[in-house]
Design a protein around this motif. Structure first.
Motif, mmCIF file in Angstrom:
data_model
loop_
_atom_site.group_PDB
_atom_site.id
_atom_site.type_symbol
_atom_site.label_atom_id
_atom_site.label_comp_id
_atom_site.label_asym_id
_atom_site.label_seq_id
_atom_site.Cartn_x
_atom_site.Cartn_y
_atom_site.Cartn_z
ATOM 1 N N GLN A 70 0.813 -1.121 -0.010
ATOM 2 C CA GLN A 70 -0.188 0.012 0.214
ATOM 3 C C GLN A 70 0.823 1.185 0.061
ATOM 4 N N ILE A 71 1.919 1.215 -0.811
ATOM 5 C CA ILE A 71 2.707 2.434 -1.041
ATOM 6 C C ILE A 71 1.857 3.480 -2.074
ATOM 7 N N PRO A 72 1.978 4.666 -1.618
ATOM 8 C CA PRO A 72 1.374 5.458 -2.715
ATOM 9 C C PRO A 72 1.992 5.581 -3.990
ATOM 10 N N PRO A 73 1.354 5.623 -5.381
ATOM 11 C CA PRO A 73 1.917 5.441 -6.461
ATOM 12 C C PRO A 73 2.643 6.842 -6.624
ATOM 13 N N GLN A 74 2.462 7.888 -6.241
ATOM 14 C CA GLN A 74 3.428 8.944 -6.432
ATOM 15 C C GLN A 74 4.717 8.782 -5.695
ATOM 16 N N ASP A 75 5.085 7.788 -4.819
ATOM 17 C CA ASP A 75 6.040 7.850 -4.180
ATOM 18 C C ASP A 75 7.113 6.554 -5.102
ATOM 19 N N LEU A 76 6.436 6.024 -6.169
ATOM 20 C CA LEU A 76 7.149 5.135 -6.876
ATOM 21 C C LEU A 76 7.671 5.514 -8.180
ATOM 22 N N MET A 77 8.485 4.641 -8.313
ATOM 23 C CA MET A 77 9.295 5.034 -9.804
ATOM 24 C C MET A 77 8.129 4.307 -10.764
ATOM 25 N N ASP A 78 8.727 4.453 -12.146
ATOM 26 C CA ASP A 78 7.810 3.643 -13.143
ATOM 27 C C ASP A 78 9.008 2.662 -13.938
ATOM 28 N N THR A 79 8.539 1.692 -14.308
ATOM 29 C CA THR A 79 9.594 0.719 -15.054
ATOM 30 C C THR A 79 10.482 1.272 -15.893
ATOM 31 N N GLN A 80 10.208 2.111 -16.811
ATOM 32 C CA GLN A 80 10.992 2.725 -17.711
ATOM 33 C C GLN A 80 12.340 3.514 -16.941
ATOM 34 N N GLN A 81 11.927 4.092 -15.706
ATOM 35 C CA GLN A 81 13.114 4.925 -14.909
ATOM 36 C C GLN A 81 14.306 4.034 -14.605
ATOM 37 N N LEU A 82 13.977 2.762 -14.167
ATOM 38 C CA LEU A 82 15.070 2.005 -13.905
ATOM 39 C C LEU A 82 15.618 1.007 -14.933
ATOM 40 N N VAL A 83 14.673 0.588 -15.845
ATOM 41 C CA VAL A 83 15.445 -0.116 -16.949
ATOM 42 C C VAL A 83 16.237 0.646 -17.874
ATOM 43 N N SER A 84 15.665 1.686 -18.258
ATOM 44 C CA SER A 84 16.607 2.675 -19.135
ATOM 45 C C SER A 84 17.318 3.818 -18.425
ATOM 46 N N HIS A 85 17.382 3.879 -17.132
ATOM 47 C CA HIS A 85 18.173 4.756 -16.269
ATOM 48 C C HIS A 85 17.512 6.097 -16.573
ATOM 49 N N ASN A 86 16.529 6.436 -16.560
ATOM 50 C CA ASN A 86 15.873 7.657 -16.949
ATOM 51 C C ASN A 86 15.952 8.698 -15.792
ATOM 52 N N ASN A 87 15.604 8.082 -14.629
ATOM 53 C CA ASN A 87 15.568 8.676 -13.357
ATOM 54 C C ASN A 87 15.934 8.009 -11.948
ATOM 55 N N LEU A 88 17.229 7.814 -11.912
ATOM 56 C CA LEU A 88 17.713 6.923 -10.816
ATOM 57 C C LEU A 88 17.512 7.447 -9.372
ATOM 58 N N VAL A 89 17.263 8.732 -9.450
ATOM 59 C CA VAL A 89 16.831 9.394 -8.077
ATOM 60 C C VAL A 89 15.590 8.575 -7.532
ATOM 61 N N LYS A 90 14.376 8.539 -8.452
ATOM 62 C CA LYS A 90 13.137 8.176 -8.110
ATOM 63 C C LYS A 90 13.332 6.591 -7.706
ATOM 64 N N VAL A 91 14.239 5.786 -8.370
ATOM 65 C CA VAL A 91 14.602 4.303 -7.883
ATOM 66 C C VAL A 91 14.844 4.332 -6.803
ATOM 67 N N ILE A 92 16.064 5.208 -6.157
ATOM 68 C CA ILE A 92 16.485 5.045 -4.796
ATOM 69 C C ILE A 92 15.383 5.636 -3.868
ATOM 70 N N ASP A 93 14.416 6.680 -4.465
ATOM 71 C CA ASP A 93 13.017 6.964 -3.567
ATOM 72 C C ASP A 93 12.249 5.751 -3.306
ATOM 73 N N THR A 94 12.194 4.996 -4.384
ATOM 74 C CA THR A 94 11.212 3.653 -4.182
ATOM 75 C C THR A 94 11.568 2.808 -3.236
ATOM 76 N N ILE A 95 12.985 2.531 -3.174
ATOM 77 C CA ILE A 95 13.644 1.615 -2.202
ATOM 78 C C ILE A 95 13.603 2.234 -0.853
ATOM 79 N N PHE A 96 13.579 3.536 -0.518
ATOM 80 C CA PHE A 96 13.692 4.136 0.525
ATOM 81 C C PHE A 96 11.797 3.986 1.183
ATOM 82 N N ALA A 97 10.863 4.159 0.033
ATOM 83 C CA ALA A 97 9.768 4.002 0.376
ATOM 84 C C ALA A 97 9.304 2.770 0.978
ATOM 85 N N LEU A 98 9.905 1.508 0.350
ATOM 86 C CA LEU A 98 9.787 0.185 0.756
ATOM 87 C C LEU A 98 10.135 0.070 2.277
ATOM 88 N N ASP A 99 11.322 0.633 2.596
ATOM 89 C CA ASP A 99 11.833 0.380 3.987
ATOM 90 C C ASP A 99 11.090 1.045 5.036
#
Length: 190
Positions: A113-142
């Motif tokens: 139940q993590i809010p979608p606005q706190d998550l990256m989207d698939t393209q951001q990780l696979v294509s390295h478009n926004n790695l900051v959002k990737v790290i934010d997603t890991i922090f949200a899971l923690d």
């Protein structure tokens, strides 16, 4: 007519902070019991390719995968919440990377139940478009991991989501509040 501004690149203006990447990486290493092979020298040089899966110049496309294939992310979710069952695709194929990352994101929104606005989207990780959002997603899971029975290590300095704090007032208190004069309406002192 109002002038329109291009806001496409605004989200990408935050820089990838080395401390946040290191904290996220070390937390995943501790939870999963694996090492990404990032040395102290790599951290000093802000060289996180082994963890983030960002290919170096001159390397083949499958030479450095890191978390980009989604396998470790799916395993992380399974480890944190024992109620989640599923098969992780381990084929070295970009289409499977996307499937794994999407399964990870689906688990975060539906099970954690993590809010979608706190998550990256698939393209951001696979294509390295926004790695900051990737790290934010890991922090949200923690932030939410302990709600599901996880008692292991945490990311140092990470905050938690706010909890609901509903307040009940008596009828007398509510009636008193209706007759109160707001501070701004009292006027100034000269």
């Amino acid at each position: 007519m109002a002038k329109m501004h291009n806001t496409q690149g605004i989200a990408k203006t935050r820089y990838l902070e080395p401390d946040r990447v290191v904290n996220a990486m070390q937390w995943m290493e501790a939870v999963l019991g694996k090492s990404y092979g990032v040395t102290d020298d790599d951290i000093k040089d802000e060289n996180f390719e082994k963890f983030l899966g960002r290919p170096k110049i001159g390397s083949g496309p499958d030479e450095i995968i890191g978390i980009r294939d989604g396998v470790d992310l799916c395993n992380l979710v399974i480890k944190l919440n024992s109620n989640i069952k599923g098969k992780v695709m381990t084929m070295k194929n970009p289409a499977m990377y996307r499937n794994n990352v999407q399964a990870f994101l689906d688990a975060l929104t539906k099970k954690f139940q993590i809010p979608p606005q706190d998550l990256m989207d698939t393209q951001q990780l696979v294509s390295h478009n926004n790695l900051v959002k990737v790290i934010d997603t890991i922090f949200a899971l923690d932030k939410v991991a302990d709600k599901f029975g996880y008692n292991g290590p945490r990311i140092p300095g990470n905050t938690k989501y706010a909890t609901k704090n509903k307040r009940e007032f008596s009828a007398e208190t509510l009636a008193k509040s209706k007759s109160a004069i707001p501070q701004m309406a009292k006027g100034g002192i000269y």
